[in-house]
Write a protein that holds these residues in place. Structure first.
Motif, short mmCIF file in Angstrom:
data_model
loop_
_atom_site.label_atom_id
_atom_site.label_comp_id
_atom_site.label_asym_id
_atom_site.label_seq_id
_atom_site.Cartn_x
_atom_site.Cartn_y
_atom_site.Cartn_z
N ASP A 71 0.81 -1.21 0.00
CA ASP A 71 0.00 0.00 0.00
C ASP A 71 0.85 1.27 0.00
O ASP A 71 0.38 2.34 -0.36
N LYS A 92 2.94 1.35 -4.24
CA LYS A 92 2.02 0.93 -5.31
C LYS A 92 2.77 0.63 -6.62
O LYS A 92 3.54 1.46 -7.10
N GLY A 110 -5.14 -4.47 -3.12
CA GLY A 110 -4.28 -3.57 -3.89
C GLY A 110 -4.10 -4.14 -5.29
O GLY A 110 -5.08 -4.40 -5.97
#
Ligand SMILES: [Zn+2]
Ligand SMILES: [Zn+2]
Length: 380
Positions: free
Chosen positions: A35, A38, A185
């Motif tokens: 997170d 990315k 994600g």
């Protein structure tokens, strides 16, 4: 590619404490968390690598195996190539569980606290039973009655949780696989189905007896042998005597944690026993044979030589505790304490006065030594 050393991955050392390992992992995990990085494949790989390292080093048994055998400890068996199926999010949630880091990464909330769908998840819980026994019982060993309550497989539904006549149906959420895939994600995680807890089945009509749980709580009485020589802190494992498993999982174990009550006379240290016994001034001066208690409930004769000073220790070989492993015995150590006579009668007083006139303290080696030192001190 050769695997890196787990300690090196976490930036810690082999002698690190569990707390230090946890701290080290926390640092690396925050740094490389997807997170925060990315789309960075290298960071993702580092995060996975660190979680795998923590998974091994945070568990005492796994860590011992790794320390002894390195990565080879986790290769091969059952065709499972190391940690290729490793669910690295669980290591993460173990550490970040409920503490201040919780809102640091929101995406991970959903994966926390769920099983990983292996059959071991259906194994029953281990139980702990605390047993306090006397030192005499530890010496003799005993047959101990244990009363406890644990769950058994429900007889009505044979542990399936489904009403007799009905059958569990395939879980509609996971299609019977027990696992569901979800995106966290940019990568996909396979996780245990939240609906069926990994069993792949759902019960449409639950068993009335156990309300669909598949097991029932029952009171139990068993007998177990407490071995001779058992020590304070010994754990006795009764395999399969814990809680019943569910959905075909095995029973847990029952652990008996033994503690030994304080004894009024004897102090134990491993296989040896100690105590202090008071002797009279006259016995100490003239010598005597006295009787002392022993842990087997009997007596032992101890010869006190004439002129025994206070605090003299005597050893009685083989009069200590039995040893579990080799059937031999420890020793009994007794320390004499010389008791000065009190509440003297007139006659006793007279006799001591006469003795005092005859007594030559200069012949007592301890007193002689002390007063010589004192004389030298006063001169200086
Ligand atoms: Zn399911
Ligand atoms: Zn049932």
């Amino acid at each position: 590619m050769a695997k890196r050393d787990y300690y090196a991955i976490l930036g810690t050392i082999k002698s690190a404490s569990p707390e230090e390992i946890k701290k080290a992992y926390r640092k690396v995990a925050i740094k490389y968390h997807p997170d925060k990085n990315k789309g960075d494949k290298a960071a993702e790989a580092k995060f996975k690598e660190a979680s795998e390292a923590y998974h091994v080093l945070s568990d005492k048994g796994r860590r011992t195996n790794y320390d002894q055998f390195g990565h080879a400890a986790f290769e091969g068996a059952g065709g499972r190539g190391g940690f290729s199926n490793f669910d690295f999010t669980s290591a993460f949630s173990d550490v970040f569980g409920s503490d201040i880091f919780e809102d640091f990464f929101e995406g991970f909330e959903e994966t926390r606290g769920r099983g990983r769908g292996r059959s071991s998840d259906f194994r029953g819980e281990d139980l702990r039973y605390d047993l306090s026994i006397s030192l005499e019982d530890a010496y003799n060993g005993k047959k101990q009655e244990i009363n406890f309550s644990s769950s058994d497989k429900c007889i009505t539904c044979s542990g399936s949780g489904a009403e007799p006549g009905s059958k569990p149906v395939s879980c509609s959420t996971c299609g019977g696989h027990g696992q569901v895939r979800s995106s966290q994600g940019f990568f996909t995680i396979q996780q245990t189905c939240p609906e069926c807890a990994g069993s792949g089945e759902q019960i449409s009509s639950p068993c009335g007896e156990c309300r669909g749980i598949g097991k029932k709580q029952t009171k139990k009485k068993i007998f177990t042998n407490i071995p001779k020589g058992v020590d304070d802190g010994t754990r006795i494992r009764l395999s399969g005597k814990g809680e019943a498993g569910i959905k075909g999982g095995g029973n847990g174990d029952l652990y008996i944690f033994v503690s030994i009550k304080t004894h009024s006379i004897f102090n134990r240290s491993e296989e040896n026993i100690f105590f202090e016994f008071p002797i009279s001034l006259t016995d100490a001066a003239l010598g005597a044979t006295i009787e002392v208690p022993t842990i087997d409930g009997g007596k032992a004769k101890v010869k006190i030589p004439a002129g025994t000073q206070n605090g003299k220790q005597f050893r009685l070989k083989g009069k200590g505790m039995p040893m579990i492993r080799n059937k031999s015995y420890g020793d009994l150590y007794i320390r004499s304490t010389t008791e000065v006579p009190v509440s003297l009668t007139k006659e006793q007083k007279n006799l001591l006065e006469q003795f005092k006139k005859l007594e030559d303290t200069k012949t007592n080696p301890i007193m002689k030594d002390f007063f010589e030192k004192a004389k030298r001190f006063w001169k200086n």
